[in-house]
Motif scaffolding. Structure first.
Motif, PDB file in Angstrom:
ATOM      1  N   ASP A 396       0.827  -1.206   0.000  1.00  0.00           N
ATOM      2  CA  ASP A 396       0.000   0.000   0.000  1.00  0.00           C
ATOM      3  C   ASP A 396       0.863   1.258   0.000  1.00  0.00           C
ATOM      4  N   PHE A 397       1.939   1.233   0.781  1.00  0.00           N
ATOM      5  CA  PHE A 397       2.821   2.387   0.832  1.00  0.00           C
ATOM      6  C   PHE A 397       3.514   2.619  -0.507  1.00  0.00           C
ATOM      7  N   LEU A 398       3.993   1.541  -1.142  1.00  0.00           N
ATOM      8  CA  LEU A 398       4.657   1.683  -2.441  1.00  0.00           C
ATOM      9  C   LEU A 398       3.674   2.152  -3.513  1.00  0.00           C
ATOM     10  N   THR A 399       2.429   1.721  -3.424  1.00  0.00           N
ATOM     11  CA  THR A 399       1.411   2.212  -4.350  1.00  0.00           C
ATOM     12  C   THR A 399       1.265   3.721  -4.239  1.00  0.00           C
ATOM     13  N   ASP A 400       1.257   4.206  -2.998  1.00  0.00           N
ATOM     14  CA  ASP A 400       1.158   5.644  -2.765  1.00  0.00           C
ATOM     15  C   ASP A 400       2.431   6.354  -3.199  1.00  0.00           C
ATOM     16  N   LEU A 401       3.573   5.750  -2.899  1.00  0.00           N
ATOM     17  CA  LEU A 401       4.853   6.367  -3.230  1.00  0.00           C
ATOM     18  C   LEU A 401       5.040   6.492  -4.737  1.00  0.00           C
ATOM     19  N   LEU A 402       4.608   5.477  -5.468  1.00  0.00           N
ATOM     20  CA  LEU A 402       4.739   5.473  -6.929  1.00  0.00           C
ATOM     21  C   LEU A 402       3.580   6.188  -7.615  1.00  0.00           C
ATOM     22  N   LYS A 403       2.645   6.707  -6.805  1.00  0.00           N
ATOM     23  CA  LYS A 403       1.488   7.447  -7.320  1.00  0.00           C
ATOM     24  C   LYS A 403       0.664   6.602  -8.300  1.00  0.00           C
ATOM     25  N   LEU A 404       0.450   5.356  -7.922  1.00  0.00           N
ATOM     26  CA  LEU A 404      -0.377   4.464  -8.724  1.00  0.00           C
ATOM     27  C   LEU A 404      -1.826   4.537  -8.254  1.00  0.00           C
ATOM     28  N   PRO A 405      -2.793   4.173  -9.103  1.00  0.00           N
ATOM     29  CA  PRO A 405      -4.199   4.190  -8.672  1.00  0.00           C
ATOM     30  C   PRO A 405      -4.412   3.280  -7.471  1.00  0.00           C
ATOM     31  N   SER A 406      -5.083   3.794  -6.452  1.00  0.00           N
ATOM     32  CA  SER A 406      -5.266   3.036  -5.213  1.00  0.00           C
ATOM     33  C   SER A 406      -6.552   2.227  -5.195  1.00  0.00           C
ATOM     34  N   ARG A 408      -7.517  -0.144  -7.250  1.00  0.00           N
ATOM     35  CA  ARG A 408      -7.423  -1.536  -7.705  1.00  0.00           C
ATOM     36  C   ARG A 408      -5.999  -2.034  -7.493  1.00  0.00           C
ATOM     37  N   ASN A 409      -5.859  -3.343  -7.431  1.00  0.00           N
ATOM     38  CA  ASN A 409      -4.553  -3.936  -7.199  1.00  0.00           C
ATOM     39  C   ASN A 409      -3.674  -3.796  -8.437  1.00  0.00           C
ATOM     40  N   MET A 410      -2.472  -3.304  -8.238  1.00  0.00           N
ATOM     41  CA  MET A 410      -1.499  -3.209  -9.312  1.00  0.00           C
ATOM     42  C   MET A 410      -0.387  -4.209  -9.023  1.00  0.00           C
ATOM     43  N   PRO A 411       0.099  -4.950 -10.010  1.00  0.00           N
ATOM     44  CA  PRO A 411       1.120  -5.975  -9.743  1.00  0.00           C
ATOM     45  C   PRO A 411       2.478  -5.408  -9.335  1.00  0.00           C
ATOM     46  N   LEU A 412       2.845  -4.209  -9.821  1.00  0.00           N
ATOM     47  CA  LEU A 412       4.182  -3.675  -9.561  1.00  0.00           C
ATOM     48  C   LEU A 412       4.498  -3.527  -8.073  1.00  0.00           C
ATOM     49  N   PRO A 413       3.625  -2.919  -7.260  1.00  0.00           N
ATOM     50  CA  PRO A 413       3.950  -2.809  -5.828  1.00  0.00           C
ATOM     51  C   PRO A 413       4.167  -4.156  -5.156  1.00  0.00           C
ATOM     52  N   TYR A 414       3.420  -5.183  -5.566  1.00  0.00           N
ATOM     53  CA  TYR A 414       3.571  -6.501  -4.958  1.00  0.00           C
ATOM     54  C   TYR A 414       4.861  -7.182  -5.419  1.00  0.00           C
ATOM     55  N   VAL A 415       5.249  -6.953  -6.657  1.00  0.00           N
ATOM     56  CA  VAL A 415       6.528  -7.486  -7.130  1.00  0.00           C
ATOM     57  C   VAL A 415       7.673  -6.848  -6.354  1.00  0.00           C
ATOM     58  N   LEU A 416       7.611  -5.524  -6.182  1.00  0.00           N
ATOM     59  CA  LEU A 416       8.653  -4.820  -5.428  1.00  0.00           C
ATOM     60  C   LEU A 416       8.633  -5.200  -3.947  1.00  0.00           C
ATOM     61  N   THR A 417       7.492  -5.632  -3.453  1.00  0.00           N
ATOM     62  CA  THR A 417       7.387  -6.037  -2.051  1.00  0.00           C
ATOM     63  C   THR A 417       7.888  -7.456  -1.828  1.00  0.00           C
ATOM     64  N   LEU A 418       7.585  -8.364  -2.723  1.00  0.00           N
ATOM     65  CA  LEU A 418       7.861  -9.788  -2.512  1.00  0.00           C
ATOM     66  C   LEU A 418       9.220 -10.232  -3.029  1.00  0.00           C
ATOM     67  N   LEU A 419       9.675  -9.677  -4.152  1.00  0.00           N
ATOM     68  CA  LEU A 419      10.874 -10.197  -4.798  1.00  0.00           C
ATOM     69  C   LEU A 419      12.174  -9.892  -4.056  1.00  0.00           C
ATOM     70  N   PRO A 420      12.454  -8.639  -3.645  1.00  0.00           N
ATOM     71  CA  PRO A 420      13.727  -8.372  -2.950  1.00  0.00           C
ATOM     72  C   PRO A 420      13.930  -9.193  -1.678  1.00  0.00           C
ATOM     73  N   PRO A 421      12.926  -9.321  -0.788  1.00  0.00           N
ATOM     74  CA  PRO A 421      13.130 -10.173   0.395  1.00  0.00           C
ATOM     75  C   PRO A 421      13.404 -11.626   0.039  1.00  0.00           C
ATOM     76  N   LEU A 422      12.743 -12.139  -0.994  1.00  0.00           N
ATOM     77  CA  LEU A 422      12.967 -13.519  -1.413  1.00  0.00           C
ATOM     78  C   LEU A 422      14.407 -13.721  -1.869  1.00  0.00           C
ATOM     79  N   VAL A 423      14.919 -12.810  -2.682  1.00  0.00           N
ATOM     80  CA  VAL A 423      16.290 -12.926  -3.200  1.00  0.00           C
ATOM     81  C   VAL A 423      17.300 -12.816  -2.066  1.00  0.00           C
ATOM     82  N   LEU A 424      17.129 -11.833  -1.184  1.00  0.00           N
ATOM     83  CA  LEU A 424      18.087 -11.625  -0.090  1.00  0.00           C
ATOM     84  C   LEU A 424      18.080 -12.794   0.889  1.00  0.00           C
TER      85      LEU A 424
END
Length: 503
Positions: A396-406, A408-424
């Motif tokens: 939700d915070f990244l959606t707001d930070l990237l100024k995306l429509p709030s 509906r669900n956008m895939p980009l914030p969830y990709v940015l949320t889930l992928l970096p922790p998984l890799v690290l």
């Protein structure tokens, strides 16, 4: 240089002058001399985070504050002048409710429940941090760690009350309910405060998500017998997919089931493990090792993200807010002490001076065939509840930070949320305790230690904010605020010296 900037929706807009008294002193005077009913519109913005873990996801959105007097305006004008001439102490008074939450459909008042608020704080506090407490306190022993735990609880209660105090003042000044931490930081500390709040928030969430994926994959790998990268991916896709595809009702139902499972397994674990409890082991004390556990214990008492929600739900009633915070955090304190006593009282004593962190839960798994499965289930459930909340909050915070429509669900914030922790987590499977320690030291103690005291200092003593005053929730003045800032700064400095001094 990237600047953390939120869209206007994250900051409550000012209400028109017609709906809010231009002089807060007049508002206070009228409350003192008349029966004033302040109604907040029930224009609720239903977020997808039902757990209150996202700092910038508030409950009612932009609830307009309106003053409705039951007496004629002439009487109001007659009473204003003598009260305005009173000294400052008389202008700062106690009032029960700052406004009223009104259901727009029924036009009936719907005050927040104190018991629900207490359980909201308790549920937010209890999370995956409880898993790390025995590991970081075993060298200090139960008695020393109990003193540290109680001290951290008192510290985090104070900082939570400071946030509540600033939050209510901000609602008075902006004429809006549902004021977020960003709005509070912007009002009291300016853009610098906003940047600190934003980046500390992002750091805490990523660090903890890394820790959660690493720990859950380790447990699932031992249970399922498949590679770590598969279990880490499975865990991330399962609960990340739930957050992305699931409705609020589905997510709430799943989370409720997980919480019920935590209660059942915690009770079973305490009952089974207490049979092998060695009381003499609880008396062992090493005070010198106690300070090293402060960052993770402080992290375990984080509930501050729901304080703005409490203040709005409880209609700015400072007495109820104080009760909700104190009792809501006292429940986890008791659970943490019982949990730590049971675990530390049933494991073998580590060697004095050992620098490696030996997980007591791992020892229980290997030494007791009955306790092992219970510990595994409890750990996964505790991690899952925390993981869901932090994924929703960060996305939700990244959606707001990237100024995306709030809407509906956008895939980009969830990709940015889930992928970096998984890799690290895959790069360093043993990162669980490191991530928790870093999040507690450099994230929690800044965002929920230094920042609340700094905001309160500015709110109380800067000339610009003298016009708005509510009863202080934390006594002691500048001395208390200095101790809060100094205590957090001392722990941070000590950790920096210890971490980088041995490098």
């Amino acid at each position: 240089m990237m600047v953390c900037s939120l869209s206007p929706s994250s900051s409550p807009a000012r209400t028109p002058k017609s709906s809010l008294h231009s002089n807060p002193r007049t508002l206070i005077s009228k409350i003192k001399n008349q029966k004033i009913y302040i109604a907040a519109s029930s224009n609720f913005h239903r977020t997808r985070n039902p757990f209150g873990r996202g700092i910038f996801v508030d409950s009612p959105s932009r609830a307009s504050v309106k003053c409705l007097s039951k007496e004629p305006s002439s009487t109001v004008q007659e009473n204003e002048q003598p009260v305005q001439q009173a000294d400052a102490e008389e202008q700062v008074h106690g009032f029960e409710s700052l406004f009223s939450n009104v259901n727009q459909a029924t036009l009936k008042r719907e005050p927040g429940s104190l018991s629900s608020s207490i359980f909201l704080v308790a549920g937010t506090t209890v999370g995956a941090g409880i898993l790390a407490i025995p590991a970081v306190t075993q060298e200090a022993g139960f008695l020393a760690s109990a003193v540290t735990c109680i001290s951290c609880w008192m510290y985090m209660v104070v900082t939570g009350l400071l946030i509540a105090e600033v939050n209510v003042n901000t609602m008075c000044e902006l004429g809006s309910g549902g004021v977020s931490l960003v709005s509070m930081a912007r009002r009291t500390l300016g853009n610098t405060g906003v940047q600190i709040a934003c980046w500390s928030y992002i750091f805490i969430h990523y660090a903890l998500l890394v820790a959660y994926v690493a720990r859950s994959s380790d447990i699932l790998t031992n249970f399922l017998g498949i590679p770590t990268w598969e279990t880490a991916t499975l865990f991330s896709l399962l609960f990340g997919g739930l957050c992305y595809f699931g409705s609020q009702r589905i997510i709430g139902a799943v989370n409720g089931g997980l919480v019920l499972g935590i209660i059942v397994t915690f009770t079973a674990l305490v009952v089974v493990a207490s049979g092998d409890l060695h009381w003499d082991a609880l008396l062992r004390t090493n005070l010198e090792a106690a300070p090293r556990s402060i960052p993770i214990i402080a992290l375990s008492f984080v509930y501050h993200n729901v304080v703005p929600v409490l203040c709005t739900n409880l209609e700015g009633n400072l007495s109820k807010v104080r009760t909700a915070i104190v009792l809501g955090t006292a429940i986890p304190l008791v659970l943490f002490l019982i949990w730590n006593a049971v675990i530390l009282g049933t494991i073998t004593t580590p060697e004095i001076g050992s620098t490696a962190i030996i997980d007591p839960l791992q020892q229980l798994r290997s030494s007791n065939g009955v306790i092992g499965p219970i510990v595994d289930v409890f750990s996964v459930l505790a991690i899952a509840t925390s993981y869901i909340g932090f994924v929703l909050g960060l996305s939700d915070f990244l959606t707001d930070l990237l100024k995306l429509p709030s809407g509906r669900n956008m895939p980009l914030p969830y990709v940015l949320t889930l992928l970096p922790p998984l890799v690290l987590s895959l790069l360093d499977p043993e990162i669980f305790f490191k991530a928790l320690d870093f999040a507690g030291t450099y994230g929690v103690l800044v965002l929920f230690g230094v920042l609340p005291a700094a905001m309160s200092w500015s709110d109380r003593y800067s000339k610009a904010s003298e016009i708005t005053k509510v009863p202080l929730l934390v006594p002691g003045g500048k001395l208390t605020l200095s101790l809060v800032i100094g205590g957090a700064g001392l722990v941070i400095l000590t950790e920096i010296i210890e971490n980088f001094g041995h490098a």
